[in-house]
Design a protein around this motif. Sequence first.
Motif, PDB file in Angstrom:
ATOM      1  N   ARG A   1       0.836  -1.206   0.000  1.00 13.89           N
ATOM      2  CA  ARG A   1       0.000   0.000   0.000  1.00 13.89           C
ATOM      3  C   ARG A   1       0.863   1.246   0.000  1.00 13.89           C
ATOM      4  NH1 ARG A   1      -5.048   1.948   3.924  1.00 13.89           N
ATOM      5  NH2 ARG A   1      -5.037   4.094   3.136  1.00 13.89           N
TER       6      ARG A   1
ATOM      7  N   THR B   1      -1.062   4.071  -2.102  1.00 13.80           N
ATOM      8  CA  THR B   1      -1.693   3.624  -3.342  1.00 13.80           C
ATOM      9  C   THR B   1      -3.203   3.439  -3.208  1.00 13.80           C
ATOM     10  OG1 THR B   1      -1.322   1.287  -2.830  1.00 13.80           O
ATOM     11  CG2 THR B   1       0.424   2.432  -4.045  1.00 13.80           C
TER      12      THR B   1
ATOM     13  N   ARG C   1      -4.500   7.135  -2.761  1.00 13.19           N
ATOM     14  CA  ARG C   1      -3.977   7.862  -3.926  1.00 13.19           C
ATOM     15  C   ARG C   1      -3.505   9.257  -3.527  1.00 13.19           C
ATOM     16  NH1 ARG C   1      -4.604   5.531  -8.737  1.00 13.19           N
ATOM     17  NH2 ARG C   1      -4.504   7.520  -9.869  1.00 13.19           N
TER      18      ARG C   1
ATOM     19  N   GLN D   1      -0.277   8.692 -11.107  1.00 15.95           N
ATOM     20  CA  GLN D   1      -0.036   7.447 -11.826  1.00 15.95           C
ATOM     21  C   GLN D   1       1.416   7.355 -12.280  1.00 15.95           C
ATOM     22  OE1 GLN D   1      -2.302   5.140 -11.933  1.00 15.95           O
ATOM     23  NE2 GLN D   1      -1.136   3.654 -13.148  1.00 15.95           N
TER      24      GLN D   1
ATOM     25  N   LYS E   1       3.639   6.781  -9.179  1.00 17.50           N
ATOM     26  CA  LYS E   1       3.466   5.394  -8.722  1.00 17.50           C
ATOM     27  C   LYS E   1       4.264   4.437  -9.610  1.00 17.50           C
ATOM     28  CE  LYS E   1      -0.216   1.975  -7.826  1.00 17.50           C
ATOM     29  NZ  LYS E   1      -0.006   1.031  -8.934  1.00 17.50           N
TER      30      LYS E   1
ATOM     31  N   GLU F   1       7.438   2.101  -8.304  1.00 17.08           N
ATOM     32  CA  GLU F   1       7.338   0.648  -8.468  1.00 17.08           C
ATOM     33  C   GLU F   1       8.495   0.093  -9.283  1.00 17.08           C
ATOM     34  OE1 GLU F   1       2.474  -0.013  -8.339  1.00 17.08           O
ATOM     35  OE2 GLU F   1       3.500   0.320 -10.251  1.00 17.08           O
TER      36      GLU F   1
ATOM     37  N   SER G   1       8.822  -0.256   0.676  1.00 15.68           N
ATOM     38  CA  SER G   1       7.381  -0.460   0.579  1.00 15.68           C
ATOM     39  C   SER G   1       6.881  -1.287   1.744  1.00 15.68           C
ATOM     40  CB  SER G   1       7.030  -1.159  -0.747  1.00 15.68           C
ATOM     41  OG  SER G   1       7.643  -2.448  -0.817  1.00 15.68           O
TER      42      SER G   1
END
Length: 236
Positions: A130, A141, A144, A162, A165, A169, A233
Amino acid sequence: MRRILIVDDDQKTRALLKTYLEKNQYEVDLAHDGATFLAEFTRCVDELSMVILDVMLPDTDGFALCRTVRQRSNVPIIMLTASSDETDRVVGLELGADDYISKPYSPRELLARIKAIHRRTGMEAPAAPRYYRFEGFVLDTVARTVTAPDGEPVPLTGLDFQLLKYFVEHAGDILDRGVLSEGTRGRDAGPMDRFLDVQISRLRLRLNDGGGSPKLIKTVRGVGYVFSADVTSSHA
């Protein structure tokens, strides 16, 4: 666990499958013949969630490899063949293969077969984290949102979020414009499409990463961009 070992003697096929599956969040190991496959399989057997075997190989065949894999592991197996002979399919399944795809096939079809087997065998990927943390920032996430090191919310548009993110990642990976555009907007960047560059410049400003030497989102000249911060994370 989403690690797949593929053996295929065609270099273009190996490269295509590796690129496509890695874009879909799988870790992929490759082998070009039976001997290389067996060495890789022995090395990482406990980490594999799937084995994909080409039937025709220069030093052996996929059936022999299937038999060896089944003697050592219950890892799911998909077999690939250029033959339309039903006998090949029957032999492969009798030796313990879980599925069978005839060439030519699309990477999308193979991905669908992989996902179906993983669902059936309970090897779906674990829930995605998350929270992502980097340089004092926290990206959530689910909500948001992005919180700055001082605790204040960072004002981001949907596209900004987006893009960020996707960067966190894939932290440390050099990402070209095509990959970034497809990953965030669902389409390739055209040769004259500068929207992504503008969006990245705006995101840098939102993160106070502007100026002549950005520290978070760095430009790799002639290639693309890389998110260079250390990212951690967690689920909570």
